[in-house]
Design an enzyme around this catalytic site. Structure first.
Site, PDB file in Angstrom:
ATOM      1  CG  LEU A  32      43.449  37.343  34.667  1.00  0.00           C
ATOM      2  CD1 LEU A  32      44.663  37.767  33.850  1.00  0.00           C
ATOM      3  CD2 LEU A  32      43.598  37.767  36.117  1.00  0.00           C
ATOM      4  CD  GLU A  33      34.276  40.812  34.256  1.00  0.00           C
ATOM      5  OE1 GLU A  33      33.930  42.006  34.054  1.00  0.00           O
ATOM      6  OE2 GLU A  33      33.691  40.045  35.021  1.00  0.00           O
TER       7      GLU A  33
END
Length: 472
Positions: free
Chosen positions: A233-234
């Protein structure tokens, strides 16, 4: 049959429409990718690397077409879009150059006992789902798509509804380079179909770039899978900058204006809050405002525009509300909107704004703005700056600006500050930049997992240990 329509930010006119697959069609796509991946992973690594180097050539052949297409899709000025292609090629080149070392077997022969041989293989995960954002669609896609394919995975690329053409062009360059069509597939999906894909038993990993809310949705879907798929997850940022008393003001101000307003501030690592030492605060603000007032806000398809619209009417409304709420709480705006007559409340054209007399009771200093707005706050020194920089639910990047050339002790001060900051990347005298040799990661609400650098391959492969007893 459901469809999505892309609306151009600058004129609010429909640009393109795409059709979603049915659930059964999506199942067939994923199942086919899983089958094709087994053959692709058997292709020698050096051949996969050579094919992906050809991808760079294919992108080069498209570079004259991409800038206008990007401006129409997401609103960034056409004059600035060549920079995204340069960044894509830089990242692709680096990740391909380190692939042989990152993906080779890890030998343990130096510690092997007589009659034994041990090593660790890096094996592909299988099918990787990449959910890409609209704000830097090429740069974010290359972070995961290219390393995943080089490592022997198949990729399902789900672009943002705002930038479908970029994903299709990305995949076209890969297939022209020699990547099999089942190994890179662009699939436009509704939220429901995206959840279905994340949970599909043949999808082994999901790489998501987007909002915190979106990240939670991805995690929830993955948790409901019958297996245990990986997730990277960015997410968002509220990235701070700290300007120390000895900073080179001419250089620092110009860099921090660009770091805050490039792409209309629509970057996860844009500078959204600046803390300035009280000894230089007034001079800094005066110079900063002077540069911002010179921006040309307008039609992004025109070559002299350097500040375009934000991506949507909803985004423009949210940004204006953050500014309005801060002003009601005592913040002081320094940029007269009359300087930007195209900026109207019913459009996506948002005037750049600089706010002072701000504090951490205001959303403008605590919640992601994702627009051409920055808050500047006075601080007494390093201790107060560190406390304020860390006083955030986000932790993507932070920057410190100090003159290490003129004051050698400033480098030690920077390193002490860097050790104290709760963030994935700390910059000295630069900001809003991804070096492909460095791990791109975040803490707190900015996400989890790593892309780029040698560690980027780790989340796209799994370790397989081989333990051989040769003599019996």
């Amino acid at each position: 049959m459901s469809t999505q329509t892309t609306i151009s930010p600058h004129n609010q006119q429909p640009l393109t429409t795409r059709t979603y697959p049915s659930e059964s069609e999506l199942n067939a796509i994923i199942t086919g990718a899983s089958a094709a991946q087994k053959a692709w992973s058997a292709v020698p690594l050096n051949e996969r690397i050579t094919i992906c180097r050809n991808f760079k050539i294919e992108i080069e052949n498209m570079r004259d077409e991409i800038p206008l297409e990007l401006a129409l899709e997401m609103g960034r000025p056409v004059s600035q879009n060549a920079g995204e292609i340069r960044g894509l090629l830089e990242r692709a080149d680096y990740m391909l150059s380190i692939a042989p070392t990152c993906l080779e077997d890890v030998s343990l022969k130096e510690t092997d006992k007589p009659g034994f041989r041990r090593f660790i293989k890096r094996t592909p995960l299988g099918v990787v789902l990449v959910i890409a954002p609209w704000n830097y669609p090429y740069l974010t896609a290359v972070n995961s798509v290219l390393p995943a394919i080089v490592a022997g995975n198949a990729v399902i690329l789900k672009p943002s509804p705002q930038t479908p053409l970029t994903a299709e062009r990305f995949a076209l360059a890969l297939t022209r380079a020699g990547v099999p069509s089942d190994i890179i597939q662009v699939v436009h999906m509704s939220p429901e179909l995206t959840s279905y894909a994340i949970q599909h038993p043949a999808v082994n990993f999901t790489s998501f770039t987007g909002s915190v809310i979106g990240g939670h949705a991805v995690l929830k879907s993955a948790a409901n899978s019958t297996g245990f798929p990986g997730v990277g997850l960015e997410l968002g940022g509220k990235d701070p900058a700290y300007v120390r008393h000895d900073a080179d003001l001419e250089y620092t101000v110009a860099e921090l204006v660009d770091g805050a307003f490039y792409n209309s501030g629509q970057s996860c690592c844009a500078v959204e809050r600046i803390y300035v030492h009280e000894a230089i605060f007034d001079s800094f603000v005066t110079k900063y405002v002077g540069i911002v007032k010179k921006y040309k806000l307008g039609d992004p398809t025109l070559p002299d525009t350097n500040l375009g619209p934000v991506v949507s009417l909803a985004s423009a409304k949210r940004i204006r509300k953050q500014v309005s709420d801060a002003v009601k709480m005592g913040a002081r705006p320094l940029i007269p909107e009359v300087l930007f007559p195209i900026a109207q409340s019913a459009t996506t054209y948002v005037a750049p704004q600089v706010l002072v007399d701000v504090n951490h009771q205001m959303d403008i200093m605590m919640e992601e703005t994702f627009g051409p707005v920055v808050g500047i706050q006075r601080v007494s020194g390093d201790k107060e700056a560190i406390e304020l920089m860390n006083d955030s639910p986000y932790g993507l990047t932070a920057s410190v600006w100090t003159n290490v050339a003129a004051n050698p002790e400033s480098e030690e001060a920077f390193l002490n500050i860097a050790d104290s900051l709760e963030t994935g990347t700390v910059f000295l005298n630069r900001c809003d930049y991804l070096d492909p040799a460095l791990a791109w990661t975040g803490v707190k609400n900015s996400g989890r997992g790593i892309s780029l650098s040698k560690y980027g391959y780790d989340q796209l492969t799994r370790a397989k240990s081989v333990h051989m007893k040769i003599e019996t």
